[in-house]
Scaffold this motif. Structure first.
Motif, PDB file in Angstrom:
ATOM      1  N   ASN A   1      49.209  46.183  34.070  1.00  0.00           N
ATOM      2  CA  ASN A   1      49.089  45.194  33.093  1.00  0.00           C
ATOM      3  C   ASN A   1      49.072  44.013  33.770  1.00  0.00           C
ATOM      4  OD1 ASN A   1      48.967  47.428  31.223  1.00  0.00           O
ATOM      5  ND2 ASN A   1      51.324  47.371  31.045  1.00  0.00           N
ATOM      6  N   GLY A   2      48.433  43.728  34.769  1.00  0.00           N
ATOM      7  CA  GLY A   2      48.490  42.487  35.567  1.00  0.00           C
ATOM      8  C   GLY A   2      47.221  41.444  35.079  1.00  0.00           C
ATOM      9  N   ALA A   3      46.423  41.895  34.444  1.00  0.00           N
ATOM     10  CA  ALA A   3      45.200  40.950  34.064  1.00  0.00           C
ATOM     11  C   ALA A   3      45.060  40.994  32.456  1.00  0.00           C
ATOM     12  CB  ALA A   3      44.194  41.316  34.538  1.00  0.00           C
ATOM     13  N   THR A   4      45.005  39.812  31.992  1.00  0.00           N
ATOM     14  CA  THR A   4      44.961  39.805  30.473  1.00  0.00           C
ATOM     15  C   THR A   4      43.192  39.512  30.275  1.00  0.00           C
ATOM     16  OG1 THR A   4      47.047  38.716  30.152  1.00  0.00           O
ATOM     17  CG2 THR A   4      45.397  38.437  28.557  1.00  0.00           C
TER      18      THR A   4
ATOM     19  N   GLY B   1      28.835  36.988  36.504  1.00  0.00           N
ATOM     20  CA  GLY B   1      29.317  35.916  37.030  1.00  0.00           C
ATOM     21  C   GLY B   1      30.400  35.377  35.954  1.00  0.00           C
ATOM     22  N   GLN B   2      30.396  36.014  34.794  1.00  0.00           N
ATOM     23  CA  GLN B   2      31.390  35.450  33.762  1.00  0.00           C
ATOM     24  C   GLN B   2      32.761  36.023  34.040  1.00  0.00           C
ATOM     25  OE1 GLN B   2      30.078  33.456  31.230  1.00  0.00           O
ATOM     26  NE2 GLN B   2      28.295  33.432  32.181  1.00  0.00           N
ATOM     27  N   ILE B   3      33.587  35.181  33.830  1.00  0.00           N
ATOM     28  CA  ILE B   3      35.051  35.379  33.674  1.00  0.00           C
ATOM     29  C   ILE B   3      35.360  36.378  32.510  1.00  0.00           C
ATOM     30  CG2 ILE B   3      37.423  34.450  33.866  1.00  0.00           C
ATOM     31  CD1 ILE B   3      36.347  32.176  35.042  1.00  0.00           C
ATOM     32  N   TYR B   4      36.049  37.644  32.785  1.00  0.00           N
ATOM     33  CA  TYR B   4      36.566  38.355  31.884  1.00  0.00           C
ATOM     34  C   TYR B   4      37.868  38.591  31.729  1.00  0.00           C
ATOM     35  CZ  TYR B   4      31.493  39.538  31.083  1.00  0.00           C
ATOM     36  OH  TYR B   4      30.088  39.577  30.687  1.00  0.00           O
ATOM     37  N   ALA B   5      38.616  38.321  32.855  1.00  0.00           N
ATOM     38  CA  ALA B   5      40.202  38.632  32.691  1.00  0.00           C
ATOM     39  C   ALA B   5      40.654  37.415  33.601  1.00  0.00           C
ATOM     40  CB  ALA B   5      40.396  40.032  32.941  1.00  0.00           C
ATOM     41  N   ILE B   6      41.963  37.248  33.383  1.00  0.00           N
ATOM     42  CA  ILE B   6      42.715  36.504  34.328  1.00  0.00           C
ATOM     43  C   ILE B   6      44.059  37.329  34.704  1.00  0.00           C
ATOM     44  CG2 ILE B   6      44.081  34.337  34.554  1.00  0.00           C
ATOM     45  CD1 ILE B   6      41.456  33.910  34.053  1.00  0.00           C
TER      46      ILE B   6
ATOM     47  N   PRO C   1      39.862  40.771  23.882  1.00  0.00           N
ATOM     48  CA  PRO C   1      40.635  39.876  24.318  1.00  0.00           C
ATOM     49  C   PRO C   1      41.958  39.768  23.835  1.00  0.00           C
ATOM     50  CG  PRO C   1      38.648  38.871  23.635  1.00  0.00           C
ATOM     51  CD  PRO C   1      38.677  40.395  23.099  1.00  0.00           C
ATOM     52  N   GLY C   2      43.051  39.529  24.967  1.00  0.00           N
ATOM     53  CA  GLY C   2      44.426  39.560  24.842  1.00  0.00           C
ATOM     54  C   GLY C   2      45.114  40.872  25.058  1.00  0.00           C
ATOM     55  N   GLN C   3      44.323  41.825  25.275  1.00  0.00           N
ATOM     56  CA  GLN C   3      44.929  43.057  25.894  1.00  0.00           C
ATOM     57  C   GLN C   3      45.127  43.121  27.315  1.00  0.00           C
ATOM     58  OE1 GLN C   3      41.859  45.818  23.677  1.00  0.00           O
ATOM     59  NE2 GLN C   3      43.745  46.884  23.180  1.00  0.00           N
ATOM     60  N   THR C   4      45.674  43.925  27.991  1.00  0.00           N
ATOM     61  CA  THR C   4      46.071  43.806  29.523  1.00  0.00           C
ATOM     62  C   THR C   4      45.453  45.187  30.134  1.00  0.00           C
ATOM     63  OG1 THR C   4      48.044  44.842  29.259  1.00  0.00           O
ATOM     64  CG2 THR C   4      48.015  42.391  29.065  1.00  0.00           C
ATOM     65  N   ILE C   5      44.902  44.869  31.451  1.00  0.00           N
ATOM     66  CA  ILE C   5      44.481  45.947  32.226  1.00  0.00           C
ATOM     67  C   ILE C   5      45.055  46.062  33.363  1.00  0.00           C
ATOM     68  CG2 ILE C   5      42.267  46.095  31.027  1.00  0.00           C
ATOM     69  CD1 ILE C   5      40.986  44.483  33.263  1.00  0.00           C
ATOM     70  N   ASP C   6      45.234  47.094  34.214  1.00  0.00           N
ATOM     71  CA  ASP C   6      46.218  47.272  35.399  1.00  0.00           C
ATOM     72  C   ASP C   6      45.017  46.792  36.537  1.00  0.00           C
ATOM     73  OD1 ASP C   6      47.839  48.521  34.186  1.00  0.00           O
ATOM     74  OD2 ASP C   6      47.329  50.521  34.973  1.00  0.00           O
ATOM     75  N   ILE C   7      45.465  46.192  37.538  1.00  0.00           N
ATOM     76  CA  ILE C   7      44.671  45.570  38.745  1.00  0.00           C
ATOM     77  C   ILE C   7      45.208  45.999  40.059  1.00  0.00           C
ATOM     78  CG2 ILE C   7      44.176  43.324  37.355  1.00  0.00           C
ATOM     79  CD1 ILE C   7      46.200  41.954  39.011  1.00  0.00           C
ATOM     80  N   THR C   8      44.408  45.889  41.184  1.00  0.00           N
ATOM     81  CA  THR C   8      44.576  46.541  42.421  1.00  0.00           C
ATOM     82  C   THR C   8      44.387  45.364  43.219  1.00  0.00           C
ATOM     83  OG1 THR C   8      43.985  48.791  42.032  1.00  0.00           O
ATOM     84  CG2 THR C   8      44.154  48.181  44.253  1.00  0.00           C
ATOM     85  N   VAL C   9      45.471  45.124  44.153  1.00  0.00           N
ATOM     86  CA  VAL C   9      45.155  43.824  45.411  1.00  0.00           C
ATOM     87  C   VAL C   9      45.347  44.490  46.810  1.00  0.00           C
ATOM     88  CG1 VAL C   9      46.210  41.909  46.140  1.00  0.00           C
ATOM     89  CG2 VAL C   9      46.638  42.499  43.511  1.00  0.00           C
TER      90      VAL C   9
ATOM     91  N   HIS D   1      40.690  43.634  42.129  1.00  0.00           N
ATOM     92  CA  HIS D   1      39.689  44.510  41.502  1.00  0.00           C
ATOM     93  C   HIS D   1      40.357  44.979  40.403  1.00  0.00           C
ATOM     94  CE1 HIS D   1      40.216  48.305  43.402  1.00  0.00           C
ATOM     95  NE2 HIS D   1      40.577  47.374  44.362  1.00  0.00           N
ATOM     96  N   ALA D   2      39.645  45.305  39.424  1.00  0.00           N
ATOM     97  CA  ALA D   2      40.156  46.069  38.236  1.00  0.00           C
ATOM     98  C   ALA D   2      38.955  46.879  37.313  1.00  0.00           C
ATOM     99  CB  ALA D   2      40.731  45.065  37.016  1.00  0.00           C
ATOM    100  N   VAL D   3      39.153  47.560  36.584  1.00  0.00           N
ATOM    101  CA  VAL D   3      38.385  48.413  35.745  1.00  0.00           C
ATOM    102  C   VAL D   3      38.596  48.135  34.481  1.00  0.00           C
ATOM    103  CG1 VAL D   3      37.220  50.590  35.134  1.00  0.00           C
ATOM    104  CG2 VAL D   3      37.733  50.373  37.222  1.00  0.00           C
ATOM    105  N   MET D   4      37.514  47.536  33.695  1.00  0.00           N
ATOM    106  CA  MET D   4      37.703  47.111  32.341  1.00  0.00           C
ATOM    107  C   MET D   4      37.336  48.231  31.516  1.00  0.00           C
ATOM    108  SD  MET D   4      36.119  43.537  30.459  1.00  0.00           S
ATOM    109  CE  MET D   4      36.818  43.179  28.939  1.00  0.00           C
ATOM    110  N   PRO D   5      38.182  48.944  30.751  1.00  0.00           N
ATOM    111  CA  PRO D   5      37.707  50.137  29.844  1.00  0.00           C
ATOM    112  C   PRO D   5      36.784  49.503  28.687  1.00  0.00           C
ATOM    113  CG  PRO D   5      40.040  49.927  30.311  1.00  0.00           C
ATOM    114  CD  PRO D   5      39.525  48.828  30.566  1.00  0.00           C
TER     115      PRO D   5
END
Length: 371
Positions: A174-177, A137-142, A105-113, A96-100
């Motif tokens: 910065n684990g998700a783009t 249901g849409q994909i916002y980050a990988i 697109p192309g920027q990175t965000i932190d993720i928790t596993v 899970h992650a919080v998208m500021p």
């Protein structure tokens, strides 16, 4: 209800309450948020591989094997239907992650596993490509990358084990783009809404006055005790510059309502500076009972045929503390309350019991909150 509170902790909380009463100006950006400028939560399901025999027990987590087989099939590897891999280095995880706001697109965000099965530790593992979806249901980050796990665990052959922190949870900076941007409402309409962090009619009125004084009369108006409407330019460049000016205007927030907050788990007590007490007499004492078990030896008389035996004796002591009684006069404030309690030798924990009794009697002119 009784709580044990250290005098040092009580002094700190009382000073915090006194400090809150002092007049001070704060920026609007610290008091309110712009409606429509918000974060968005993302979630995904993936696999962590490369663990040192600390992964899921596949017999108890069949979905881990199913997920691995599906991934291998997408990569062109077919696992026979009658074969069940016995893996120890793979774990099924929730990501899970919080998208500021305003992230592109192309920027990175932190993720928790976090492990969702019975993996003992995620230390040393790597998260494979995991799509992160929003509530629509849409994909916002990988997401993908090597985990940073602060906890660890060790286990002996005799079954003893030691665990520090939480080894089944980790983070990837910065684990998700980001793959999809969230549309912003900032440029919509001819106005913006400021939502106060703490709804208060006085604070809302002062925010309106500050904005009208700083950028022009009639620009701001009150919607209710928690929101203020501000007219803004239609051009996005001018609007951003306008908001920059507005959020840096200073406002003196209103003093909070009189409250006494008691944390039942930690014993912390916070009393605001506006707490007053109506005329009341308080008598407070304590009763303690201690029971001590002792064993004594009973010896038989000389030349008797008796036997030496061990006798259990219970010693019970009852100590009733001296009752302490004092009088609160009309309009007593925080300082006088604490001083009166201290002068009679009451412990900080006694203050909690006294405040609860005053509230029940209707003499405490404040909201008593127990959390």
């Amino acid at each position: 209800m009784r709580f044990h509170i250290s005098p040092k902790s009580l002094i700190v909380t009382l000073l915090l309450g006194l400090a809150a009463s002092l007049g001070h100006a704060e920026r609007i950006k610290d008091l309110a948020q712009i409606q429509g400028v918000r974060t968005n939560q993302l979630i995904g399901y993936g696999l962590v591989v490369g663990l040192d025999s600390t992964g899921d027990q596949t017999s108890q987590a069949p979905f881990t094997v199913q997920s691995l087989n599906n991934m291998l099939a997408q990569l062109g590897v077919t696992v026979p239907a009658n074969v069940t891999p016995q893996l120890k280095n793979v774990a099924a995880v929730a990501v899970h992650a919080v998208m500021p706001a305003f992230v592109k697109p192309g920027q990175t965000i932190d993720i928790t596993v976090n492990s969702i099965a019975n993996a003992k530790s995620l230390r040393g593992g790597s998260l494979l490509v995991t799509p992160l979806r929003g509530l629509d249901g849409q994909i916002y980050a990988i997401a993908q990358g090597n985990l940073i796990v602060s906890g660890f665990g060790v286990e002996g052959t005799d079954g003893s084990k030691l665990t520090v922190n939480v080894p089944s949870s980790g983070r990837i900076p910065n684990g998700a783009t980001v793959e999809r941007a969230v549309s912003s409402q900032l440029a919509q309409g001819d106005s913006i809404i400021l939502n106060l962090n703490d709804a208060d009619f006085t604070t809302a009125t002062r925010v309106v006055a500050s904005v009208n004084k700083g950028v022009g009369a009639g620009v701001a108006s009150i919607i209710d005790g928690g929101s203020v409407k501000v007219q803004a330019p239609l051009d996005i460049t001018q609007r951003v510059a306008f908001l920059s000016t507005v959020e840096n205007l200073e406002v003196e927030p209103a003093s909070g309502a009189a409250k006494v907050i008691i944390n039942s788990r930690t014993g912390t007590v916070v009393i605001s500076s506006h707490v007053v007490v109506s005329p009341a007499a308080v008598s407070h004492g304590s009763l303690s009972v201690s029971i001590k078990e002792e064993q004594t030896v009973s010896q038989p008389g000389p030349f008797s045929k008796g036997q030496t035996t061990v006798v259990n004796n219970s010693i019970i002591n009852v100590d009733q503390g001296t009752n302490r009684m004092f009088l609160f006069k009309p309009g007593v404030e925080l300082e006088q309350i604490v001083r009166a309690v201290n002068e009679v030798g009451a412990a900080p924990g006694d203050l909690v019991a006294i405040l609860e009794a005053l509230k029940e009697a209707g003499a405490l002119q404040a909201e008593l909150i127990v959390i």
